[in-house]
Scaffold this active site. Structure first.
Site, PDB file in Angstrom:
ATOM      1  N   GLN A 107       0.807  -1.214   0.000  1.00  0.00           N
ATOM      2  CA  GLN A 107       0.000   0.000   0.000  1.00  0.00           C
ATOM      3  C   GLN A 107       0.835   1.256   0.000  1.00  0.00           C
ATOM      4  OE1 GLN A 107      -1.543  -0.947   4.098  1.00  0.00           O
ATOM      5  NE2 GLN A 107      -1.448   1.275   4.343  1.00  0.00           N
ATOM      6  N   HIS A 249      -5.458  -0.858  11.710  1.00  0.00           N
ATOM      7  CA  HIS A 249      -4.939  -1.410  10.452  1.00  0.00           C
ATOM      8  C   HIS A 249      -5.815  -2.579  10.004  1.00  0.00           C
ATOM      9  CE1 HIS A 249      -1.982  -2.088   7.362  1.00  0.00           C
ATOM     10  NE2 HIS A 249      -1.588  -3.247   7.845  1.00  0.00           N
TER      11      HIS A 249
END
Length: 404
Positions: A107, A249
């Site tokens: 990411q 997360h």
């Protein structure tokens, strides 16, 4: 365990600092080394090691490389019930080895973990349903899902309910909608769709218990959330301990098993240079909220349409071109390590390729950032080819064999 000096680590990871920042980062690096060493000296079931995040304080790391946030309250129009827990589960399962999980992705510093968790679980569900593993576009969610906040964070279940189940666009392929790691304009109307609109009808919640998650993972990969702070330097082994703090997360549970301790296998989105080639194993016995807060929020998974999903006719494969000299292989999300520079220069990528072809001993080159308006970028030419994962970098390998 011997750790690299800060200078060696910075050169290997391609980190460059301005002014006094190098001194600050070296102090942080030294403190992190002490933390890693102290942990490893305890002889626990998991070890820590230096990685690409070693110059960051925990709060900086969480701010830059996670991205799970926002209110969890939405209308339940697309909540299609709770997962029905079953005791008839296999002793172990690994959806990676079963072919339902794509290779590890990265990411970068965009807070899009929610998109990677969403897409990964959806890819797995579709592979189990259709037998075909597609590579779907996280960037479609970052740009188009207005119920979430792109690089500023989001929730997987919102993406299933408020984007996929409502949108008139199909599920874009990564090849037609490349990941950029930054917010952009929605381009879903012009992408190539692997599956049509209506494929996802909503989501189901999973009980916040180890047995509930195990039952769900036995069925398919699952979107889950964790507190990533204690996982910054994870290297290998089964992480134990109870929840501390809040989740920040989003990741995926892709399997479970036993290796001295019972564990859940978790797929992350920080590249293959972190953890066990991009994966981490969390103990199934981590208290009421799970190891690393794995069970603090309900795990979720997408529900697919019950009607057969039409698939487009297969496209005949294009004939393979004959390799010719001057071809290049491009590695996004990584670089050729320092220590063998021939020279550095600023030029366009096209000029860099041509220059390397004529430069004696040149095996390839590395760039750190995207070209500026003029198309020029900083280029490091290399005499030895090797590769190291790192976000924000691209490596170009000169080859006579590979056509790209």
């Amino acid at each position: 365990m011997v750790f690299p000096t800060f200078a060696v680590w910075a050169a290997t990871t391609g980190k460059v600092y301005n002014g006094d920042e190098a001194l600050v980062r070296e102090e942080i690096y030294a403190a992190n080394i002490a933390k890693i060493q102290a942990h490893n000296d305890r002889g626990l079931s998991w070890t820590l090691d230096v990685n690409q995040f070693a110059d960051l304080r925990e709060e900086e790391f969480v701010a830059q490389y996670t991205g799970f946030n926002g209110t969890s309250i939405l209308p339940d129009t697309f909540l299609l019930g709770d997962h029905e827990e079953s005791d008839a589960t296999a002793d172990s399962i690994d959806w990676v080895s079963r072919g339902a999980v794509n290779p590890i992705k990265n990411q970068g510093s965009c807070g899009s973990c929610w998109a990677f968790s969403t897409v990964g679980a959806l890819e797995g569900a579709l592979q189990i349903s259709t037998g075909k593993l597609e590579n779907l576009a996280e960037q479609q969610l970052v740009d188009c899902d207005k119920s979430n906040d792109g690089c500023s964070g989001g929730w997987p279940y919102r993406a299933y309910d408020s984007y996929y189940a409502r949108t008139s666009s199909g599920l874009c392929t990564t090849a037609s909608y490349r990941y950029t790691g930054r917010n952009g304009r929605c381009r879903a109307s012009s992408c190539s769709s692997a599956f049509p609109s209506g494929t996802v009808t909503g989501h189901k919640n999973v009980a916040t218990t180890a047995s509930g998650l195990k039952s769900a993972v036995n069925q398919q990969p699952i979107s889950v959330t964790v507190n990533a702070g204690q996982l910054q330097f994870y290297a290998n082994g089964v992480v134990t301990g109870s929840c501390s703090g809040r989740t920040n997360h989003a990741v995926m549970a892709v399997g479970y098993g036993t290796d001295g301790l019972s564990y859940f296998k978790i797929r992350n989105s920080w590249g293959t240079g972190w953890g066990e080639r991009g994966y981490i194993r969390l103990s199934q016995n981590g208290g009421s909220q799970g190891t690393a807060c794995l069970l603090q929020n309900s795990p979720v998974y997408p529900v697919l349409s019950t009607a057969p999903v039409p698939t487009p006719p297969p496209t005949p494969p294009a004939p393979s071109p004959t390799p010719t000299p001057g071809e290049w292989k491009v590695y996004e999300g990584g670089f050729i390590p320092s220590g063998n520079d021939i020279e550095k220069n600023s030029m366009t990528i096209a000029d860099a390729k041509a220059h390397c072809e004529q430069l004696s001993g040149c095996q390839g080159f590395t760039i750190q950032d995207s070209p500026e308006e003029a198309g020029e970028t900083k280029v490091w030419f290399k005499s030895v080819w090797s590769f190291r994962s790192a976000s924000g970098w691209t490596a170009f390998q000169k080859t006579e064999q590979v056509v790209v």
